[in-house]
Scaffold this motif. Structure first.
Motif, mmCIF file in Angstrom:
data_model
loop_
_atom_site.group_PDB
_atom_site.id
_atom_site.type_symbol
_atom_site.label_atom_id
_atom_site.label_comp_id
_atom_site.label_asym_id
_atom_site.label_seq_id
_atom_site.Cartn_x
_atom_site.Cartn_y
_atom_site.Cartn_z
ATOM 1 N N LYS A 138 149.361 -116.969 -5.899
ATOM 2 C CA LYS A 138 148.206 -116.148 -6.253
ATOM 3 C C LYS A 138 147.812 -115.402 -4.989
ATOM 4 O O LYS A 138 147.732 -115.985 -3.907
ATOM 5 C CB LYS A 138 147.052 -117.057 -6.701
ATOM 6 C CG LYS A 138 145.794 -116.314 -7.116
ATOM 7 C CD LYS A 138 145.961 -115.725 -8.490
ATOM 8 C CE LYS A 138 144.605 -115.314 -9.073
ATOM 9 N NZ LYS A 138 144.746 -114.930 -10.497
ATOM 10 N N VAL A 139 147.571 -114.114 -5.079
ATOM 11 C CA VAL A 139 147.094 -113.358 -3.928
ATOM 12 C C VAL A 139 145.638 -113.737 -3.697
ATOM 13 O O VAL A 139 144.779 -113.486 -4.548
ATOM 14 C CB VAL A 139 147.220 -111.843 -4.165
ATOM 15 C CG1 VAL A 139 146.613 -111.073 -3.001
ATOM 16 C CG2 VAL A 139 148.683 -111.453 -4.362
ATOM 17 N N LYS A 140 145.356 -114.358 -2.548
ATOM 18 C CA LYS A 140 143.978 -114.789 -2.321
ATOM 19 C C LYS A 140 143.657 -114.943 -0.844
ATOM 20 O O LYS A 140 144.532 -115.193 -0.007
ATOM 21 C CB LYS A 140 143.690 -116.093 -3.063
ATOM 22 C CG LYS A 140 144.602 -117.250 -2.765
ATOM 23 C CD LYS A 140 144.265 -118.429 -3.687
ATOM 24 C CE LYS A 140 145.189 -119.608 -3.459
ATOM 25 N NZ LYS A 140 144.859 -120.753 -4.345
ATOM 26 N N MET A 145 143.675 -119.919 6.622
ATOM 27 C CA MET A 145 144.782 -119.094 7.096
ATOM 28 C C MET A 145 144.523 -117.597 6.891
ATOM 29 O O MET A 145 145.403 -116.786 7.107
ATOM 30 C CB MET A 145 146.073 -119.481 6.364
ATOM 31 C CG MET A 145 146.473 -120.947 6.521
ATOM 32 S SD MET A 145 146.844 -121.394 8.235
ATOM 33 C CE MET A 145 148.427 -120.612 8.447
ATOM 34 N N ARG A 146 143.357 -117.260 6.442
ATOM 35 C CA ARG A 146 142.888 -115.905 6.155
ATOM 36 C C ARG A 146 143.532 -115.304 4.908
ATOM 37 O O ARG A 146 142.841 -114.712 4.097
ATOM 38 C CB ARG A 146 143.058 -114.969 7.353
ATOM 39 C CG ARG A 146 142.301 -113.657 7.182
ATOM 40 C CD ARG A 146 141.999 -112.962 8.500
ATOM 41 N NE ARG A 146 140.795 -113.488 9.136
ATOM 42 C CZ ARG A 146 140.737 -113.989 10.370
ATOM 43 N NH1 ARG A 146 141.821 -114.021 11.118
ATOM 44 N NH2 ARG A 146 139.603 -114.449 10.858
ATOM 45 N N LEU A 147 144.815 -115.449 4.727
ATOM 46 C CA LEU A 147 145.487 -115.015 3.503
ATOM 47 C C LEU A 147 146.452 -116.107 3.048
ATOM 48 O O LEU A 147 147.137 -116.719 3.872
ATOM 49 C CB LEU A 147 146.281 -113.723 3.733
ATOM 50 C CG LEU A 147 145.601 -112.388 3.464
ATOM 51 C CD1 LEU A 147 146.539 -111.249 3.846
ATOM 52 C CD2 LEU A 147 145.187 -112.255 2.000
ATOM 53 N N SER A 148 146.495 -116.332 1.753
ATOM 54 C CA SER A 148 147.468 -117.262 1.170
ATOM 55 C C SER A 148 148.399 -116.460 0.277
ATOM 56 O O SER A 148 147.977 -115.905 -0.741
ATOM 57 C CB SER A 148 146.755 -118.347 0.363
ATOM 58 O OG SER A 148 147.686 -119.224 -0.236
ATOM 59 N N THR A 192 162.753 -116.527 -2.774
ATOM 60 C CA THR A 192 162.354 -115.235 -3.314
ATOM 61 C C THR A 192 160.879 -115.343 -3.687
ATOM 62 O O THR A 192 160.359 -116.449 -3.867
ATOM 63 C CB THR A 192 163.199 -114.891 -4.549
ATOM 64 O OG1 THR A 192 164.569 -114.864 -4.157
ATOM 65 C CG2 THR A 192 162.826 -113.542 -5.131
ATOM 66 N N ALA A 193 160.184 -114.240 -3.792
ATOM 67 C CA ALA A 193 158.748 -114.298 -4.048
ATOM 68 C C ALA A 193 158.321 -113.311 -5.118
ATOM 69 O O ALA A 193 158.831 -112.192 -5.194
ATOM 70 C CB ALA A 193 157.975 -114.022 -2.756
ATOM 71 N N LEU A 194 157.384 -113.769 -5.936
ATOM 72 C CA LEU A 194 156.716 -112.918 -6.926
ATOM 73 C C LEU A 194 155.236 -113.248 -6.855
ATOM 74 O O LEU A 194 154.846 -114.387 -7.127
ATOM 75 C CB LEU A 194 157.251 -113.178 -8.331
ATOM 76 C CG LEU A 194 156.480 -112.500 -9.467
ATOM 77 C CD1 LEU A 194 156.724 -110.998 -9.464
ATOM 78 C CD2 LEU A 194 156.868 -113.098 -10.819
ATOM 79 N N ALA A 195 154.413 -112.282 -6.485
ATOM 80 C CA ALA A 195 152.991 -112.536 -6.269
ATOM 81 C C ALA A 195 152.155 -112.041 -7.439
ATOM 82 O O ALA A 195 152.365 -110.941 -7.955
ATOM 83 C CB ALA A 195 152.519 -111.858 -4.983
ATOM 84 N N ASP A 196 151.202 -112.872 -7.836
ATOM 85 C CA ASP A 196 150.220 -112.526 -8.858
ATOM 86 C C ASP A 196 149.008 -111.907 -8.176
ATOM 87 O O ASP A 196 148.144 -112.602 -7.647
ATOM 88 C CB ASP A 196 149.834 -113.792 -9.634
ATOM 89 C CG ASP A 196 148.621 -113.590 -10.542
ATOM 90 O OD1 ASP A 196 148.219 -112.431 -10.770
ATOM 91 O OD2 ASP A 196 148.088 -114.612 -11.030
ATOM 92 N N GLY A 197 148.958 -110.585 -8.210
ATOM 93 C CA GLY A 197 147.806 -109.864 -7.674
ATOM 94 C C GLY A 197 147.096 -109.076 -8.754
ATOM 95 O O GLY A 197 146.444 -108.074 -8.455
ATOM 96 N N VAL A 198 147.224 -109.516 -9.992
ATOM 97 C CA VAL A 198 146.535 -108.811 -11.080
ATOM 98 C C VAL A 198 145.031 -108.956 -10.892
ATOM 99 O O VAL A 198 144.293 -107.968 -10.801
ATOM 100 C CB VAL A 198 146.989 -109.347 -12.448
ATOM 101 C CG1 VAL A 198 146.312 -108.571 -13.574
ATOM 102 C CG2 VAL A 198 148.504 -109.263 -12.581
#
Length: 304
Positions: A138-140, A145-148, A192-198
Motif C-alpha cells: 500500500k502506498v503510505k 521510515m517516512r514512506l512504506s 517484482t513490485a505492484l503498488a496500490d496507490g489508488v
C-alpha cells in the motif's frame, strides 16, 4: 527504448475498476514470471484496518494476471498485528480470492538470514524458496521510515514475533534497520513490485493515517525502481527516505535511471500528500515486546 528500469504507472479511478490498470501495469513492467513459476504474492496485511492494507481488488487482479501467465500462486503475509487469515478475512481479501481458488497463508517456518551489521532475522522459508516474490505494498506514509513502499513491505517476510524482536534489536537505529531490510531484500528470490496507490495513506502510518486519492497503480520488475519512482512522484527526496537513500548509496539497479512505458509521473498529482516531518524511534521497548508476546500467546490459545 532508453536504458533504465521500467516503472509502469497506470491511472485507476477506483477499486471497482482495478483489473484493467493492474493488468496493463504488469504487462508493461517488463516482468514475465514464466509458466509453472512459484510466485509468492506478498500484500501488506498489517492489521485489520482496510486503509492500512493493500486493497483486495488489487491483490485479486494481480493474482488473476499471474494465473493467466501460468504461474503457481501463493498469497501470504506475517502481519504485525493478528494473523494472516484473520486480517485477510477482516479486510475482504478472503472473499476476493475465493473465485480464483486461492487462500491466504501465514509466512512461517523461519530461516536465519544473516545481517550485514551482525545478527540475523528469521525469514519465511516459503518466501526464500519461491521462484519469485511479487511485493504488493500500500502506498503510505510511515512514521518510522517516512514512506512504506515495496521494499519496506518485505519486512512482512520476517516471521511472526520475530518482527517485534527485530524492532527491539535494530529499531533504535534507522540506519541499522534500513541495512537489515536491504539484507532481507537481497536474500530473497527476484522481487517484482505492484503498488496500490489508488487510495494512499498520508500524514502518518503504517496505520492511523488519512486517505489520499492518488489514483494510480504502479508496477516494475525492480522493487527499488518502483520505490524511487513513487518517492519522487510524492515529492520526497532520497535524503528524506532512509531506504531510498541507502539503495542509491549501494547502487542497487533501478534507483538512478527510470523509464515510464505507460503514463509519465506528471500525469499524477500528489500536491497535498503529507509525509511525517520527523521520524519516530522504531524500536520496541522491552515492555512492548513482552506485551506483543502475551497477545500472541492469548490468540494462539483462542485458536485465532
Amino acid at each position: 527504448m532508453a536504458d533504465g528500469a521500467s516503472v509502469a504507472l497506470a491511472a485507476c479511478s477506483g477499486y471497482d475498476a482495478a483489473v484493467a490498470p493492474v493488468w496493463a501495469a504488469l504487462d508493461a513492467s517488463g516482468w514475465k514470471p514464466g509458466r509453472g513459476a512459484a510466485i509468492l504474492v506478498k500484500p501488506n496485511l498489517l492489521r485489520a484496518v482496510p486503509l492500512a492494507c493493500t486493497h483486495p481488488a488489487v491483490v485479486a487482479a494481480a493474482c488473476a494476471w499471474l494465473l493467466d501467465q501460468g504461474a503457481r500462486v501463493r498469497v501470504a503475509d506475517s502481519p504485525g498485528f493478528g494473523t494472516a487469515a484473520g486480517v485477510a478475512q477482516a479486510v475482504g481479501l478472503v472473499d476476493a480470492l475465493r473465485p480464483l481458488g486461492l487462500t491466504v497463508s501465514a509466512l512461517g517456518n523461519p530461516v536465519p538470514v544473516p545481517l550485514s551489521r551482525g545478527g540475523h532475522w528469521g525469514v519465511s522459508r516459503l518466501a526464500l524458496e519461491s521462484d519469485g516474490v511479487l511485493s504488493l505494498p500500500k502506498v503510505k506514509a510511515h512514521a518510522m521510515m517516512r514512506l512504506s513502499l515495496s521494499v519496506k513491505n518485505l519486512f512482512g517476510c520476517v516471521c511472526g514475533v520475530r518482527k517485534a524482536w527485530a524492532h527491539t534489536r535494530q529499531g533504535g537505529s534507522p540506519d541499522d534497520f534500513t541495512h537489515a531490510l536491504l539484507d532481507v531484500y537481497k536474500a530473497l528470490p527476484p522481487v517484482t513490485a505492484l503498488a496500490d496507490g489508488v487510495i494512499a495513506m498520508h500524514v502518518t502510518g503504517p496505520s492511523g493515517g488519512q486517505p489520499f486519492p492518488l489514483g494510480l497503480v504502479a508496477a516494475s520488475g525492480s522493487a527499488p525502481a518502483l520505490d524511487a519512482a513513487l518517492g519522487a512522484l510524492l515529492g520526497a527526496r532520497p535524503s528524506d527516505v532512509p531506504l531510498w537513500a541507502e539503495m542509491l548509496r549501494q547502487g542497487l539497479p533501478g534507483t538512478d535511471s527510470l523509464v515510464y512505458p505507460l503514463e509519465p509521473p506528471g500525469n499524477f498529482h500528489a500536491t497535498g500528500f503529507i509525509l511525517p516531518a520527523a521520524l519516530d524511534d522504531i524500536s520496541f521497548r522491552p515492555h512492548r515486546l513482552a506485551l506483543s508476546l502475551i497477545r500472541r500467546v492469548i490468540r494462539a490459545c483462542r485458536g485465532a
